[in-house]
Design an enzyme around this catalytic site. Sequence first.
Site: not given
Ligand code: DQA
Length: 150
Positions: A9-10, A17, A22, A73, A76, A97, A99, A106
């Site tokens: 998501p997002n 964002r 990011y 990835n 959230a 995984e 990120h 964080r």
């Molecule tokens: C994320 C890190 C997560 O904590 C966050 O909720 C994201 C992006 C990252 O790619 O750094 O949406 O996965």
Amino acid sequence: MKFLIINGPNLNMLGIREPEIYGAQDFRALQRFIYDCCLEEKIEPVLFQSNHEGAIVDRIQAAYRDADGIIINPAAYTHTSVAILDALKAVAIPAVEVHLSDVGSRESFRQISYPGMACIKTYAGLGFEGYRQAIRYLKDWLIEREQAKK
Ligand code: DQA
């Protein structure tokens, strides 16, 4: 070798964002980057993005006996989703995984990763480059596993 690359998501809002966290590049640029990395490594890429937990679970299940590896990835859902963890365990497809940000430095709520418990490795804080490293690592890992069987 076929890899399913899942973005949660997002991540479709990249470039808009929180660019200070990011980066300024958008999601299309990320998809192109991942696609190109896969082609360089002679991997067949299947790209998937969803803002919905169940859709991600469904896509992981659909990869059973189809994908050789998963790069994920979970965004959230990293910090909440036992369902994604269970789906990864159910299909037992080797997964890595990724990120974009350095989640380890964080907020405290970002310190747990449920899907990460089913992954052989995690890359965090490397931006787009983390996906390239993940693709290379997973490819080498699968080749080594194949050779060990012989
Ligand atoms: C994320 C890190 C997560 O904590 C966050 O909720 C994201 C992006 C990252 O790619 O750094 O949406 O996965």
